[in-house]
Design a protein around this motif. Sequence first.
Motif, short mmCIF file in Angstrom:
data_model
loop_
_atom_site.label_atom_id
_atom_site.label_comp_id
_atom_site.label_asym_id
_atom_site.label_seq_id
_atom_site.Cartn_x
_atom_site.Cartn_y
_atom_site.Cartn_z
N ALA A 160 0.84 -1.20 0.00
CA ALA A 160 0.00 0.00 0.00
C ALA A 160 0.88 1.25 0.00
O ALA A 160 0.60 2.23 -0.72
N ARG A 161 1.94 1.23 0.77
CA ARG A 161 2.85 2.38 0.81
C ARG A 161 3.54 2.57 -0.54
O ARG A 161 3.69 3.69 -1.03
N ARG A 162 3.95 1.48 -1.17
CA ARG A 162 4.60 1.56 -2.48
C ARG A 162 3.64 2.13 -3.52
O ARG A 162 4.01 2.99 -4.33
N ALA A 163 2.39 1.71 -3.50
CA ALA A 163 1.39 2.21 -4.45
C ALA A 163 1.16 3.71 -4.24
O ALA A 163 1.02 4.47 -5.21
N ALA A 164 1.11 4.12 -2.98
CA ALA A 164 0.92 5.55 -2.68
C ALA A 164 2.10 6.37 -3.17
O ALA A 164 1.93 7.47 -3.71
N LEU A 165 3.32 5.86 -2.98
CA LEU A 165 4.51 6.58 -3.44
C LEU A 165 4.56 6.66 -4.97
O LEU A 165 4.94 7.69 -5.54
N ILE A 166 4.16 5.59 -5.64
CA ILE A 166 4.13 5.61 -7.11
C ILE A 166 3.12 6.63 -7.60
O ILE A 166 3.39 7.39 -8.55
N GLU A 167 1.98 6.70 -6.97
CA GLU A 167 0.95 7.69 -7.34
C GLU A 167 1.45 9.12 -7.10
O GLU A 167 1.27 10.01 -7.93
N GLN A 168 2.11 9.34 -5.98
CA GLN A 168 2.64 10.67 -5.67
C GLN A 168 3.72 11.08 -6.67
O GLN A 168 3.75 12.23 -7.12
#
Length: 97
Positions: A8-16
């Motif tokens: 979930a953290r990786r997905a959020a960072l990719i989106e950011q």
Amino acid sequence: MNKDNLAARRAALIEQCAEQRVGLAFELNALRPSKVMAGLPLAGYVAANRKLALGAAGAALGLVLMRRKRLAGVATSALSAWKMARGALGILAQLRR
């Protein structure tokens, strides 16, 4: 940390990062001179032909600052040179035939 939390953290960072890339691309595109002058046709032409515009402006400024008597002499000699060049080009065109 568990795998779900890391994913979930990786997905959020990719989106950011994607949002930042889009914002940066938009800002860089707005800073380009061709985009700034796109709405102004004369300014766009001057930006594209900068050397020609600066040369013409320098010649015009030189003519403005020159004295009238001297300007008349320069104009007559320039006209004479122009006529001579046209004559020479005419002779060259006849010789090529």
